[in-house]
Design an enzyme around this catalytic site. Sequence first.
Site, PDB file in Angstrom:
ATOM      1  N   GLU A   1       0.835  -1.205   0.000  1.00 58.29           N
ATOM      2  CA  GLU A   1       0.000   0.000   0.000  1.00 58.29           C
ATOM      3  C   GLU A   1       0.869   1.253   0.000  1.00 58.29           C
ATOM      4  OE1 GLU A   1      -3.113  -0.168   2.962  1.00 58.29           O
ATOM      5  OE2 GLU A   1      -4.103  -1.831   1.945  1.00 58.29           O
TER       6      GLU A   1
ATOM      7  N   GLU B   1      -4.867  -8.762  -0.198  1.00 54.47           N
ATOM      8  CA  GLU B   1      -5.694  -8.410   0.962  1.00 54.47           C
ATOM      9  C   GLU B   1      -7.144  -8.350   0.504  1.00 54.47           C
ATOM     10  OE1 GLU B   1      -4.658  -5.165   3.566  1.00 54.47           O
ATOM     11  OE2 GLU B   1      -2.490  -5.462   3.227  1.00 54.47           O
TER      12      GLU B   1
END
Length: 505
Positions: free
Chosen positions: A184, A307
Amino acid sequence: MHFFNNNADAQQNRVVINADQELSEISKHIYGQFAEHLGRGIYGGIWVGEDSDIPNTEGYRNDVLQALRDLEVPNVRWPGGCFADEYHWKDGIGPADERPVRINTHWGMVEEDNSFGTHEFLRLMELIDAEPVIAMNVGSGTPREMARWLEYLNYDGESTLANMRRENGRDEPWGVKYIGVGNESWGCGGNMTVEFYADLYRQYATFTKEFSGHELFRVASGRYDTEYDWTEHMMQEAGDMMEGVSLHYYVIPTADWDAKGPSIDFDEDLYFAGIQRSLLMDEYVQGHSNRMDKFDPEKNVAMVVDEWGIWTDPYPGTNPGFLEQQNSLRDALIASITLDILNKHSDRVRMANIAQMINVLQAMILTDGDKMVKTPTYHVFDLYRIHHDTQLLHTHMMEINEYSYEDESIPVLSMTPSKNSDGQIGITITNKSPNTPQSVEIEIRGQQIGNLSEGRILAAEHFADINTFEDPDRLTIEEFTNYSLNGNTITLELPPMSVAALRVE
């Protein structure tokens, strides 16, 4: 458990499976797990230390080890997540009592004693026969730090780092293959622009050396939902230096990150919303895949959905920074629907990791002291083992009913058909309706059917039903026999809000 034997009110559905039309391989790595240094995901969840009163092997909980072995976990992503971009690998090697104590600034501002580090994680992978997936620190690390970690992990010669590994108890290199180059990076991994990260990724990737012939599979940090431009830019600027690019998507039942909704005691509005929002994964995977196709039409670069899952408000009475939530039948059906979507796109999606494995978000396993419970989502992953390393089969959803709530409707069924190397066909099928049983006629073409050798099902009385430490087997897999075989046509009767798995020979 209540199953419907009288199906006079069941809705009728019809499906055709073409057993002679194999579309793509469903990699077992789609069924991966995620273990972050977050709350009780590691400490107390899997690692208790050798001196613990909780029965353990080398410090790992015996009950959790067995549960993970039974699930045939193919891979585990570690150490994060957001934690990865503040983790420095040398903090977690050497004698445990000499390792530094750091602060986990992302998750609860708790002290991290680093007693679970590189050796402990990779020993866990050996104990459960899973592949390690290590997320490298880009946000606060350096290319040099990453390169030296790879040398420590994979070099079999006499370098200083390889000898340091030996001094710490590991003679042979581990041969770690899967690495994430940051996590991220647009957010907690550094708040970078895509232009900056693409250049930084190329710099880091330059120093990902394949020591002693150990092949690497490098996953670039992708984005989420409809952020397609990030994926396109990464493919254009760095696609030739990666083996995969990630995608994240979380189901937020309310669509409000500040008030996500409870994980217990919810009504049909949040049941329907959760199920409906899980279907968006199909749109997002297809959208990102389309951008990847512009630069990689042969699909050499994998999409890695590392994720995913449902994210609710924290369970009452827990540390909000620990992201603990309960796990209901609704969540299990969100898992089955999501896995069906990832399987459908297995020509591009070749790895995924549900968030997370133990005690965090949509966990497989919950622990409390010496107690352990398998969640309904665990049981879905158990049912879906039937698809590990199989071939996706072409399917026509000929006549499918809808599940309607208020003024919105979604298809009532979700399914995956696959064929293994022995020619056996595996079918998983989900009835999303909480109110109406479904009669499903499945015609199999292109292969003669002999018999159904296995039938299993997960169902419950209510979509908010959960397993607890006091009642750990309230939701569990049961034998499923409510089907008939006539020639090459299977007719099965699915109770409301259920997921079934069949093996056809």
